[in-house]
Design an enzyme around this catalytic site. Sequence first.
Site, PDB file in Angstrom:
ATOM      1  N   LYS A 122      75.306 -15.659  20.738  1.00 39.38           N
ATOM      2  CA  LYS A 122      75.457 -17.024  20.279  1.00 39.38           C
ATOM      3  C   LYS A 122      74.077 -17.626  20.249  1.00 39.38           C
ATOM      4  CE  LYS A 122      78.286 -18.200  23.709  1.00 39.38           C
ATOM      5  NZ  LYS A 122      78.270 -16.615  24.209  1.00 39.38           N
ATOM      6  N   ARG A 129      82.722 -13.045  34.079  1.00 38.42           N
ATOM      7  CA  ARG A 129      82.604 -13.783  33.068  1.00 38.42           C
ATOM      8  C   ARG A 129      83.436 -13.277  31.785  1.00 38.42           C
ATOM      9  NH1 ARG A 129      76.275 -13.147  32.552  1.00 38.42           N
ATOM     10  NH2 ARG A 129      76.606 -14.407  30.521  1.00 38.42           N
ATOM     11  N   ARG A 179      68.543 -13.460  33.855  1.00 39.82           N
ATOM     12  CA  ARG A 179      69.463 -14.516  34.327  1.00 39.82           C
ATOM     13  C   ARG A 179      70.136 -14.127  35.624  1.00 39.82           C
ATOM     14  NH1 ARG A 179      72.696 -17.170  29.334  1.00 39.82           N
ATOM     15  NH2 ARG A 179      74.450 -16.909  30.983  1.00 39.82           N
ATOM     16  N   ARG A 183      84.750 -24.299  25.488  1.00 35.46           N
ATOM     17  CA  ARG A 183      85.354 -22.936  25.975  1.00 35.46           C
ATOM     18  C   ARG A 183      86.638 -23.028  26.581  1.00 35.46           C
ATOM     19  NH1 ARG A 183      79.891 -21.227  27.550  1.00 35.46           N
ATOM     20  NH2 ARG A 183      80.290 -19.163  28.781  1.00 35.46           N
ATOM     21  N   ARG A 214      69.143  -7.948  28.720  1.00 34.96           N
ATOM     22  CA  ARG A 214      68.633  -9.365  28.217  1.00 34.96           C
ATOM     23  C   ARG A 214      67.365  -9.667  29.229  1.00 34.96           C
ATOM     24  NH1 ARG A 214      72.297 -14.201  27.331  1.00 34.96           N
ATOM     25  NH2 ARG A 214      73.071 -13.755  29.200  1.00 34.96           N
TER      26      ARG A 214
HETATM   27  P1  AP5 Z   1      72.461 -13.710  23.538  1.00 33.80           P
HETATM   28  O1  AP5 Z   1      72.225 -14.340  22.283  1.00 33.80           O
HETATM   29  O2  AP5 Z   1      71.773 -14.187  24.654  1.00 33.80           O
HETATM   30  O3  AP5 Z   1      73.902 -13.910  23.647  1.00 33.80           O
HETATM   31  P2  AP5 Z   1      75.001 -15.320  24.171  1.00 33.80           P
HETATM   32  O4  AP5 Z   1      76.350 -15.074  23.278  1.00 33.80           O
HETATM   33  O5  AP5 Z   1      74.250 -16.250  23.915  1.00 33.80           O
HETATM   34  O6  AP5 Z   1      75.561 -14.824  25.482  1.00 33.80           O
HETATM   35  P3  AP5 Z   1      75.448 -15.871  26.907  1.00 33.80           P
HETATM   36  O7  AP5 Z   1      75.359 -14.777  28.156  1.00 33.80           O
HETATM   37  O8  AP5 Z   1      74.405 -16.729  26.944  1.00 33.80           O
HETATM   38  O9  AP5 Z   1      76.766 -16.384  26.863  1.00 33.80           O
HETATM   39  P4  AP5 Z   1      77.595 -17.137  27.870  1.00 33.80           P
HETATM   40  O10 AP5 Z   1      78.824 -17.607  27.122  1.00 33.80           O
HETATM   41  O11 AP5 Z   1      78.276 -16.060  28.964  1.00 33.80           O
HETATM   42  O12 AP5 Z   1      76.559 -17.842  28.680  1.00 33.80           O
HETATM   43  P5  AP5 Z   1      76.246 -19.456  28.843  1.00 33.80           P
HETATM   44  O13 AP5 Z   1      74.729 -19.461  28.908  1.00 33.80           O
HETATM   45  O14 AP5 Z   1      76.947 -20.108  27.743  1.00 33.80           O
HETATM   46  O15 AP5 Z   1      72.438 -12.174  23.231  1.00 33.80           O
HETATM   47  C1  AP5 Z   1      72.719 -11.444  24.677  1.00 33.80           C
HETATM   48  C2  AP5 Z   1      71.424 -10.225  24.611  1.00 33.80           C
HETATM   49  O16 AP5 Z   1      71.850  -9.600  23.386  1.00 33.80           O
HETATM   50  C3  AP5 Z   1      69.981 -10.785  24.298  1.00 33.80           C
HETATM   51  O17 AP5 Z   1      69.310  -9.989  24.929  1.00 33.80           O
HETATM   52  C4  AP5 Z   1      69.753 -10.654  22.797  1.00 33.80           C
HETATM   53  O18 AP5 Z   1      68.594 -10.236  22.375  1.00 33.80           O
HETATM   54  C5  AP5 Z   1      70.743  -9.333  22.336  1.00 33.80           C
HETATM   55  N1  AP5 Z   1      71.386  -9.438  20.999  1.00 33.80           N
HETATM   56  C6  AP5 Z   1      71.814 -10.613  20.447  1.00 33.80           C
HETATM   57  N2  AP5 Z   1      72.367 -10.197  19.364  1.00 33.80           N
HETATM   58  C7  AP5 Z   1      72.491  -8.905  19.238  1.00 33.80           C
HETATM   59  C8  AP5 Z   1      72.761  -8.035  18.221  1.00 33.80           C
HETATM   60  N3  AP5 Z   1      73.155  -8.617  17.147  1.00 33.80           N
HETATM   61  N4  AP5 Z   1      72.420  -6.509  18.495  1.00 33.80           N
HETATM   62  C9  AP5 Z   1      71.803  -6.343  19.499  1.00 33.80           C
HETATM   63  N5  AP5 Z   1      71.442  -7.042  20.448  1.00 33.80           N
HETATM   64  C10 AP5 Z   1      71.695  -8.214  20.443  1.00 33.80           C
HETATM   65  O19 AP5 Z   1      76.966 -19.887  30.026  1.00 33.80           O
HETATM   66  C11 AP5 Z   1      76.551 -19.591  31.315  1.00 33.80           C
HETATM   67  C12 AP5 Z   1      77.372 -20.221  32.544  1.00 33.80           C
HETATM   68  O20 AP5 Z   1      77.441 -21.734  32.346  1.00 33.80           O
HETATM   69  C13 AP5 Z   1      79.108 -19.893  32.167  1.00 33.80           C
HETATM   70  O21 AP5 Z   1      79.469 -18.708  32.846  1.00 33.80           O
HETATM   71  C14 AP5 Z   1      79.592 -21.117  33.111  1.00 33.80           C
HETATM   72  O22 AP5 Z   1      79.422 -20.879  34.318  1.00 33.80           O
HETATM   73  C15 AP5 Z   1      78.601 -22.093  32.535  1.00 33.80           C
HETATM   74  N6  AP5 Z   1      79.056 -22.878  31.261  1.00 33.80           N
HETATM   75  C16 AP5 Z   1      78.242 -22.696  30.057  1.00 33.80           C
HETATM   76  N7  AP5 Z   1      78.972 -23.503  29.180  1.00 33.80           N
HETATM   77  C17 AP5 Z   1      80.098 -24.073  29.673  1.00 33.80           C
HETATM   78  C18 AP5 Z   1      81.150 -24.667  29.197  1.00 33.80           C
HETATM   79  N8  AP5 Z   1      81.455 -25.223  28.098  1.00 33.80           N
HETATM   80  N9  AP5 Z   1      82.264 -25.007  30.242  1.00 33.80           N
HETATM   81  C19 AP5 Z   1      82.372 -24.526  31.485  1.00 33.80           C
HETATM   82  N10 AP5 Z   1      81.381 -23.740  32.065  1.00 33.80           N
HETATM   83  C20 AP5 Z   1      80.163 -23.529  31.080  1.00 33.80           C
HETATM   84 MG    MG Z   2      73.849 -18.005  25.366  1.00 35.56          MG
END
Ligand code: AP5
Ligand code: MG
Length: 215
Positions: free
Chosen positions: A13, A171, A160, A88, A127
Amino acid sequence: MKLVLLGPPGAGKGTQAAMLVERFAIPQISTGDMLRAAVREQTAMGIKAKEYMDAGGLVPDEVVIGIVRERLQLKDCKDGFILDGFPRTVPQADALQQTLADLGKDLDAVISLQVDIEALVERLTGRRSCADCGKGYHIKFDPPTTADICDACSGKLIQRDDDQEATIRNRMAVYHEQTAPLEDYYQQAKLLKSVDGMADISVVQEQILGILQAD
Ligand code: AP5
Ligand code: MG
Ligand code: ZN
């Protein structure tokens, strides 16, 4: 263009959102990034949120809904936005609909990135992101030119806190319980577009651009 990027942890994402920001000059609204900023700044909300984030759970709906509601009212969202990691839960999706209705806006599409679970774990454990500018990398799939150094600003690359294997498992479980139902939610709203998130980063981007053009 008003988009939601939906998908499990590590689906891509953030990676895809950053590429769309460059192309369309609309903001990426990542609740994860906003919460991590609050944690770094040690605001009262950040200190509380960190407990949930470190455990791999979700921060309470009312907190994230409040953050997004405020963010969507800023001027830079007037021509569109990319929501990354929000909504989410079903209550968050309902609140988003209400907020957009209040602003006289509507979503154009919800793009769901489909990735196998084994691939997600490898993506998250490999990552890295820049401590200074936030740019994302992967040690195998998207490495920096020099190990551990950001190509864009020469900052140090870090991991992270929630990218530890035990936290990643939580997660994933939380995603399946609380977020996966949004696929049906947006399918019913005729907004859901699925994309093969297993493809290379640039190929995934092309698929997304194809969907946006067809819309
Ligand atoms: P990346 O693009 O970083 O993946 P992502 O989908 O953004 O994954 P996240 O871990 O950020 O998602 P998340 O939903 O767990 O975390 P968030 O920060 O939202 O890609 C991952 C890796 O893969 C990178 O190294 C990239 O280079 C590689 N990659 C990407 N595409 C690729 C491809 N096609 N092929 C190969 N490699 C690839 O949330 C974190 C925490 O915050 C949550 O756990 C929760 O506690 C809180 N939180 C956030 N939002 C909310 C909400 N709305 N409600 C409640 N709690 C929330
Ligand atoms: Mg992300
Ligand atoms: Zn950097």
